[in-house]
Design a protein around this motif. Sequence first.
Motif, PDB file in Angstrom:
ATOM      1  N   ILE A 207      33.273 -20.038 -94.745  1.00  0.00           N
ATOM      2  CA  ILE A 207      33.483 -18.623 -95.395  1.00  0.00           C
ATOM      3  C   ILE A 207      34.276 -18.866 -96.693  1.00  0.00           C
ATOM      4  N   ILE A 208      35.255 -19.312 -96.595  1.00  0.00           N
ATOM      5  CA  ILE A 208      36.242 -19.492 -97.923  1.00  0.00           C
ATOM      6  C   ILE A 208      35.236 -19.901 -98.935  1.00  0.00           C
ATOM      7  N   SER A 209      34.391 -21.073 -98.709  1.00  0.00           N
ATOM      8  CA  SER A 209      33.541 -21.724 -99.886  1.00  0.00           C
ATOM      9  C   SER A 209      32.445 -20.854-100.058  1.00  0.00           C
ATOM     10  N   ARG A 210      32.145 -19.620 -99.253  1.00  0.00           N
ATOM     11  CA  ARG A 210      31.184 -18.685 -99.900  1.00  0.00           C
ATOM     12  C   ARG A 210      31.897 -17.472-100.372  1.00  0.00           C
ATOM     13  N   ARG A 211      33.240 -17.345-100.048  1.00  0.00           N
ATOM     14  CA  ARG A 211      33.889 -16.169-100.472  1.00  0.00           C
ATOM     15  C   ARG A 211      35.257 -16.518-100.838  1.00  0.00           C
ATOM     16  N   PRO A 212      35.270 -17.112-102.102  1.00  0.00           N
ATOM     17  CA  PRO A 212      36.524 -17.777-102.683  1.00  0.00           C
ATOM     18  C   PRO A 212      37.702 -16.686-102.754  1.00  0.00           C
ATOM     19  N   GLU A 213      37.244 -15.399-102.755  1.00  0.00           N
ATOM     20  CA  GLU A 213      38.308 -14.557-102.725  1.00  0.00           C
ATOM     21  C   GLU A 213      39.116 -14.185-101.628  1.00  0.00           C
ATOM     22  N   LEU A 214      38.475 -14.855-100.484  1.00  0.00           N
ATOM     23  CA  LEU A 214      39.233 -14.508 -99.196  1.00  0.00           C
ATOM     24  C   LEU A 214      40.513 -14.645 -99.135  1.00  0.00           C
ATOM     25  N   LEU A 217      42.920 -11.753-100.490  1.00  0.00           N
ATOM     26  CA  LEU A 217      42.650 -10.418 -99.732  1.00  0.00           C
ATOM     27  C   LEU A 217      44.141 -10.201 -98.735  1.00  0.00           C
ATOM     28  N   ALA A 222      40.811  -9.208 -95.083  1.00  0.00           N
ATOM     29  CA  ALA A 222      40.337 -10.477 -94.595  1.00  0.00           C
ATOM     30  C   ALA A 222      39.766 -10.620 -93.378  1.00  0.00           C
ATOM     31  N   VAL A 225      36.210  -9.408 -93.450  1.00  0.00           N
ATOM     32  CA  VAL A 225      35.412 -10.185 -93.824  1.00  0.00           C
ATOM     33  C   VAL A 225      35.061 -11.458 -92.577  1.00  0.00           C
ATOM     34  N   GLU A 229      31.309 -12.345 -91.083  1.00  0.00           N
ATOM     35  CA  GLU A 229      30.704 -13.318 -91.468  1.00  0.00           C
ATOM     36  C   GLU A 229      30.888 -14.623 -90.332  1.00  0.00           C
TER      37      GLU A 229
END
Length: 555
Positions: A207-214, A217, A222, A225, A229
């Motif tokens: 998930i972090i690789s897809r959502r680097p802003e995680l 948050l 977080a 998300v 996901e």
Amino acid sequence: MTPAKLAEAVLAAAHTVCADRGLDAAVLPAATTVERPRNPEHGDYASTIAMQVSKRLGVPPREFATALAETLTRTPGIKSVEIAGPGFLNIRLDPAAAGQLAQLIVAAGPQYGRSETLAGLTINLEFVSANPTGPVHIGGARWAAVGDALGRLLRATGAEVGTEYYLNDAGSQIDRFAESLLAAAKGEPAPENGYAGAYLGEIAQAIISRRPELPGLDDAAALQVLRTEGVAQMVEDIRASLRAFDVHFDLFFSELSLHEQGKLDLAVQRLDAQGRIYVSEGATWLRTTDFGDDKDRVLRKSNGEWTYFAADCAYYLDKRERGFERVVLMLGADHHGYIGRMKAMSACFGDDPDRNLEILIGQMVNLLRDGQPVRMSKRAGTVVTLEDLVDTIGVDAARYALARYSVDSPIDIDIELWTRSTRDNPIYYVQYVAARTASVTRNAAEVGLLRGDEEAFRPELLSHEKENELLKALGEFPAVVATAAELREPHRIARYLEESVAAAYHRFYDNCRILPRGDEEITDLHRARLWLNDATRTVIANGLHLLGVSAPERM
């Protein structure tokens, strides 16, 4: 002659006897069956119809059996009929009638064993339905194997079946899952009552690789998300595991969709219209004690929160409104207490719980290595998973091992046994016959031995004791399939393949040479035996297919 055709001949003879003697044929059953006697010396098949109907006809059973025997002996294909005890009919077929079955099986091919015994019945079959908070564990794997086999059986006997996986993607367990993912993303231990295992770190990193802003948050954002996901990722992992296990569902049904579409409110309205709802201390209750439940059930708490049982009600109603006459649920041993409340809930909707709802309870599964339970998965951390089982013994062995036993019984899967290439390994024993029959057919073609067309087939040549034994075993297949479907017991197919077909084929193969030796001339007997060999291959392949297991041509 198939057992079904012989049963028809017995019933037709009974009608003839009634007509000749002025008896009331209306008391005869619409259909009857014949069975293989335990002692082969008593004949090929036995019928108890004389004892079943004699009282209603007002005729002594042995007298009616005598008249039946005289009539049946005039039926083409029946060699003799003997009367035993108070009125048993022991029937022997002539070799040509018995041997003809081999040709019928080969001609039917994949259709042999199929029937319309459950035609007109619409069944919703729900199984596995593990929470999307972790991989499918070995108990869920049992339901995957048994449920998929049961779906195949029901379709093979004419039922219209929808297979379904219920995703519990709403509620507190999803909250704990999201919190566990957040801890994994931060490199922290799982929270109390949370989930543990390497898979959480894998999902969090994906998930972090897809959502680097995680990581930037706040926890609330977080968690939102990770909830959305994380569940989606877990569901896809579950789907992938099941696909690799050759289990495919017609529908993955979301519990969350019931909430979003207002179907829990609709269910309460329907139940209220039946007069089964009441409010007490601010909570909404269902009066399940009207139908034998040990206590009434809360649907909505006084704080406005829905209970899991409310979602169960909405989901049941949704299935029924989609046109399914019968709802079949396959649940684990820890759900035994659900039976009473679910049956009562069905009755509260105005349904007949005995007709509209079936609940099957499955017992535990243990994976053993060196006689000791394998207790922990490298990936899941706390349980043995479906993937662990497949990686250890393979898809075919896993499916066969899980479907081979009645779901009422706990089972131990011994890794050493199920990976052994010996006859004491049940899946090897059955698949070896599949491979051997294919090998015989290939080798026959190499020496110029072909079955030939149907007109050249000489079924009367299949008169050896072991040929007759194998033919009778093959003839049982349609009845075994029908019974396994009716009783919801796929294990009957596995035991039949092992104990009847494979065992009889090995004895046939050891006593009746199929291929000519050296320069020996090819005869009609060789060709007849090749028909029987290929009929065996058909039954083994059809039976294994019903269990979702391959019938290899080589091993």
